[in-house]
Scaffold this active site. Structure first.
Site, PDB file in Angstrom:
ATOM      1  N   TYR A 101      13.095   7.454  -2.270  1.00 28.07           N
ATOM      2  CA  TYR A 101      11.578   7.210  -1.901  1.00 28.07           C
ATOM      3  C   TYR A 101      10.694   7.433  -2.928  1.00 28.07           C
ATOM      4  O   TYR A 101       9.858   6.650  -3.196  1.00 28.07           O
ATOM      5  CB  TYR A 101      11.326   8.060  -0.687  1.00 28.07           C
ATOM      6  CG  TYR A 101       9.990   7.790   0.097  1.00 28.07           C
ATOM      7  CD1 TYR A 101       9.621   6.643   0.917  1.00 28.07           C
ATOM      8  CD2 TYR A 101       9.044   8.722  -0.353  1.00 28.07           C
ATOM      9  CE1 TYR A 101       8.539   6.402   1.268  1.00 28.07           C
ATOM     10  CE2 TYR A 101       7.795   8.559   0.558  1.00 28.07           C
ATOM     11  CZ  TYR A 101       7.469   7.346   1.274  1.00 28.07           C
ATOM     12  OH  TYR A 101       6.287   7.197   1.614  1.00 28.07           O
ATOM     13  N   GLY A 149       2.959  -4.620   6.990  1.00 30.07           N
ATOM     14  CA  GLY A 149       3.035  -3.542   7.801  1.00 30.07           C
ATOM     15  C   GLY A 149       2.212  -3.064   8.529  1.00 30.07           C
ATOM     16  O   GLY A 149       2.017  -2.112   8.681  1.00 30.07           O
ATOM     17  N   ALA A 150       1.498  -4.157   9.329  1.00 24.71           N
ATOM     18  CA  ALA A 150       0.177  -3.548  10.103  1.00 24.71           C
ATOM     19  C   ALA A 150       0.264  -3.548  11.373  1.00 24.71           C
ATOM     20  O   ALA A 150      -0.564  -3.660  12.169  1.00 24.71           O
ATOM     21  CB  ALA A 150      -0.849  -4.623   9.705  1.00 24.71           C
ATOM     22  N   SER A 151       1.612  -3.564  12.008  1.00 20.81           N
ATOM     23  CA  SER A 151       1.836  -3.660  13.207  1.00 20.81           C
ATOM     24  C   SER A 151       1.638  -2.129  14.142  1.00 20.81           C
ATOM     25  O   SER A 151       1.298  -2.020  15.105  1.00 20.81           O
ATOM     26  CB  SER A 151       3.304  -3.866  13.552  1.00 20.81           C
ATOM     27  OG  SER A 151       4.053  -3.406  13.415  1.00 20.81           O
ATOM     28  N   ASN A 162       1.465  -2.415   1.968  1.00 27.25           N
ATOM     29  CA  ASN A 162       1.558  -1.131   2.628  1.00 27.25           C
ATOM     30  C   ASN A 162       3.070  -1.056   3.352  1.00 27.25           C
ATOM     31  O   ASN A 162       3.576   0.177   3.407  1.00 27.25           O
ATOM     32  CB  ASN A 162       0.564  -1.171   3.909  1.00 27.25           C
ATOM     33  CG  ASN A 162       0.811  -0.050   4.822  1.00 27.25           C
ATOM     34  OD1 ASN A 162       0.535   1.158   4.755  1.00 27.25           O
ATOM     35  ND2 ASN A 162       1.528  -0.550   6.111  1.00 27.25           N
ATOM     36  N   THR A 181      10.569   4.977  -5.943  1.00 26.72           N
ATOM     37  CA  THR A 181       9.693   3.715  -5.445  1.00 26.72           C
ATOM     38  C   THR A 181       8.383   3.855  -5.595  1.00 26.72           C
ATOM     39  O   THR A 181       7.686   3.139  -6.244  1.00 26.72           O
ATOM     40  CB  THR A 181      10.073   3.285  -4.117  1.00 26.72           C
ATOM     41  OG1 THR A 181       9.898   4.023  -3.184  1.00 26.72           O
ATOM     42  CG2 THR A 181      11.508   2.872  -3.886  1.00 26.72           C
ATOM     43  N   LYS A 182       7.914   5.114  -5.108  1.00 27.28           N
ATOM     44  CA  LYS A 182       6.493   5.343  -4.963  1.00 27.28           C
ATOM     45  C   LYS A 182       5.954   5.592  -6.387  1.00 27.28           C
ATOM     46  O   LYS A 182       4.951   5.197  -6.968  1.00 27.28           O
ATOM     47  CB  LYS A 182       5.991   6.531  -4.144  1.00 27.28           C
ATOM     48  CG  LYS A 182       6.433   6.077  -2.551  1.00 27.28           C
ATOM     49  CD  LYS A 182       5.678   4.795  -2.048  1.00 27.28           C
ATOM     50  CE  LYS A 182       5.829   4.687  -0.689  1.00 27.28           C
ATOM     51  NZ  LYS A 182       5.150   3.391  -0.115  1.00 27.28           N
TER      52      LYS A 182
HETATM   53  P1  NAP Z   1       5.435   3.172   9.992  1.00 15.23           P
HETATM   54  O1  NAP Z   1       4.463   3.607  11.028  1.00 15.23           O
HETATM   55  O2  NAP Z   1       6.778   3.370   9.774  1.00 15.23           O
HETATM   56  O3  NAP Z   1       4.883   1.659   9.989  1.00 15.23           O
HETATM   57  C1  NAP Z   1       5.661   0.792   9.014  1.00 15.23           C
HETATM   58  C2  NAP Z   1       5.138  -0.632   9.194  1.00 15.23           C
HETATM   59  O4  NAP Z   1       5.857  -1.419   8.180  1.00 15.23           O
HETATM   60  C3  NAP Z   1       5.170  -1.384  10.527  1.00 15.23           C
HETATM   61  O5  NAP Z   1       4.302  -2.164  10.784  1.00 15.23           O
HETATM   62  C4  NAP Z   1       6.814  -2.035  10.480  1.00 15.23           C
HETATM   63  O6  NAP Z   1       6.543  -3.098  11.207  1.00 15.23           O
HETATM   64  C5  NAP Z   1       6.271  -2.427   8.833  1.00 15.23           C
HETATM   65  N1  NAP Z   1       7.427  -2.897   8.222  1.00 15.23           N
HETATM   66  C6  NAP Z   1       8.814  -2.421   8.070  1.00 15.23           C
HETATM   67  N2  NAP Z   1       9.802  -3.025   7.326  1.00 15.23           N
HETATM   68  C7  NAP Z   1       9.179  -4.140   7.048  1.00 15.23           C
HETATM   69  C8  NAP Z   1       9.511  -5.132   6.425  1.00 15.23           C
HETATM   70  N3  NAP Z   1      10.755  -5.314   5.882  1.00 15.23           N
HETATM   71  N4  NAP Z   1       8.619  -6.203   6.195  1.00 15.23           N
HETATM   72  C9  NAP Z   1       7.328  -6.418   6.669  1.00 15.23           C
HETATM   73  N5  NAP Z   1       6.789  -5.301   7.458  1.00 15.23           N
HETATM   74  C10 NAP Z   1       7.742  -4.130   7.642  1.00 15.23           C
HETATM   75  O7  NAP Z   1       4.807   3.669   8.327  1.00 15.23           O
HETATM   76  P2  NAP Z   1       3.485   4.426   7.817  1.00 15.23           P
HETATM   77  O8  NAP Z   1       3.903   5.911   8.104  1.00 15.23           O
HETATM   78  O9  NAP Z   1       2.136   3.667   8.572  1.00 15.23           O
HETATM   79  O10 NAP Z   1       3.668   4.161   6.229  1.00 15.23           O
HETATM   80  C11 NAP Z   1       3.069   3.109   5.652  1.00 15.23           C
HETATM   81  C12 NAP Z   1       3.067   3.283   4.152  1.00 15.23           C
HETATM   82  O11 NAP Z   1       2.370   4.319   3.827  1.00 15.23           O
HETATM   83  C13 NAP Z   1       4.479   3.217   3.647  1.00 15.23           C
HETATM   84  O12 NAP Z   1       4.367   2.411   2.455  1.00 15.23           O
HETATM   85  C14 NAP Z   1       4.662   4.690   3.360  1.00 15.23           C
HETATM   86  O13 NAP Z   1       5.601   4.863   2.397  1.00 15.23           O
HETATM   87  C15 NAP Z   1       3.251   5.068   3.069  1.00 15.23           C
HETATM   88  N6  NAP Z   1       3.111   6.411   3.440  1.00 15.23           N
HETATM   89  C16 NAP Z   1       3.140   7.157   4.605  1.00 15.23           C
HETATM   90  C17 NAP Z   1       2.724   8.567   4.824  1.00 15.23           C
HETATM   91  C18 NAP Z   1       3.032   9.171   6.016  1.00 15.23           C
HETATM   92  O14 NAP Z   1       2.867  10.498   6.080  1.00 15.23           O
HETATM   93  N7  NAP Z   1       3.079   8.294   7.140  1.00 15.23           N
HETATM   94  C19 NAP Z   1       2.637   9.392   3.674  1.00 15.23           C
HETATM   95  C20 NAP Z   1       2.718   8.655   2.369  1.00 15.23           C
HETATM   96  C21 NAP Z   1       2.820   7.415   2.327  1.00 15.23           C
HETATM   97  P3  NAP Z   1       7.972  -3.507  12.040  1.00 15.23           P
HETATM   98  O15 NAP Z   1       8.012  -2.598  12.981  1.00 15.23           O
HETATM   99  O16 NAP Z   1       7.327  -4.942  12.544  1.00 15.23           O
HETATM  100  O17 NAP Z   1       9.014  -3.936  11.210  1.00 15.23           O
END
Ligand code: NAP
Length: 243
Positions: free
Chosen positions: A151, A8-10, A86, A154-155
């Site tokens: 959610y 999920g690095a995009s 991630n 899972t965490k």
């Molecule tokens: P995000 O901006 O929604 O980005 C999610 C990334 O995951 C995107 O690169 C997406 O790429 C990829 N992805 C989604 N479904 C996928 C799949 N089935 N297979 C492979 N890649 C997939 O998320 P984020 O906020 O950066 O969160 C990243 C991680 O941090 C998550 O595990 C989240 O639970 C955790 N987290 C985030 C926060 C926060 O405040 N943002 C807080 C606590 C924890 P595509 O578009 O190509 O699918």
């Protein structure tokens, strides 16, 4: 040169981790499932700074796709040193509104996907008797937010899995830790309604949301030898939110 796979690095936290690990001198595999253009942009950015990266599409909730991705990494680089598990999604739904589809999607990606990637990475890490796995957890595993029962489940499971895997894999020189971010400025947070943003902000002692670079800095540290004696830990990075 070490090779890091970041799922999920995009965009968001994963993107920041990919850029940071490349700055640290690692070759980076930028995984994505749909956002090809964004993933390629991350690769370009890394290459523009003299680093090495490739973008690989794989839905990490699909075990066959994960196997295929790691096969390609192995064929291309012959080593895997760091895995950042991630990729994750939020499905905020109150218990009685929770659909079977949301339940399965969340469990498949946020939980089973972490296992699939860890299994494939460890198969390769065994050969070198070294490696680092970093699981992206969440502060939701430590404190309750209404609507996040799936959610947070899972965490919470990721935290337990991190501890157990750390114990299992320590004899093979593989360290496993987790980062549990609080509210980080990403699209996940942008999607919140304004009143919710304000409400959440009030509860953060440091008075602001975190930055993706701050999460990436922690991941960089966990991936480095600076933390060579640290394993099985969940590092909460939340500006004091859970205190
Ligand atoms: P995000 O901006 O929604 O980005 C999610 C990334 O995951 C995107 O690169 C997406 O790429 C990829 N992805 C989604 N479904 C996928 C799949 N089935 N297979 C492979 N890649 C997939 O998320 P984020 O906020 O950066 O969160 C990243 C991680 O941090 C998550 O595990 C989240 O639970 C955790 N987290 C985030 C926060 C926060 O405040 N943002 C807080 C606590 C924890 P595509 O578009 O190509 O699918």
């Amino acid at each position: 040169m070490k090779v890091a796979v970041v799922t999920g690095a995009s965009r968001g936290i994963g993107r920041a981790c990919a850029l940071r690990l490349a700055e640290d001198g690692m070759t980076v595999v930028v995984n994505y499932s749909r956002s090809e253009a964004a993933a390629l942009e991350v690769v370009e950015q890394i290459k523009a700074k003299g680093g090495d990266a490739i973008a690989l599409r794989a839905d990490v909730s699909d075990p066959a796709a994960v196997k295929e991705m790691f096969k390609t990494v192995w064929k291309t680089y012959g080593q895997i040193d760091v895995l950042v598990n991630n990729a994750g999604i939020v499905r905020d739904e109150y218990l009685l509104m929770l659909t079977e589809d949301s339940l399965n999607t969340c469990l498949d990606l946020n939980l089973k996907g972490y296992f699939y990637c860890a299994q494939q990475a460890v198969l390769k890490m065994f050969r070198k008797k070294s490696g680092v796995i970093i699981n992206m957890s969440s502060v939701s595993s430590k404190m309750a937010l209404a609507g996040q029962s799936v959610y947070s489940a899972t965490k919470g499971a990721i935290n337990s899995m991190t501890q157990t895997m750390a114990k299992e894999l320590a004899p093979y020189g593989i360290r496993v830790n987790a980062v549990a971010p609080g509210f980080i400025e990403t699209e996940m947070i942008d999607a919140l309604p304004d009143d919710k943003r304000e409400e959440y902000l009030k509860n953060v002692p440091l008075g602001r949301f975190g930055k993706v670079e701050e999460v990436a800095a922690m991941v960089s540290m966990l991936a480095s030898d600076a933390t060579s004696y640290l394993t099985g830990q969940v590092i909460v990075l939340d500006g004091g939110l859970s205190l």
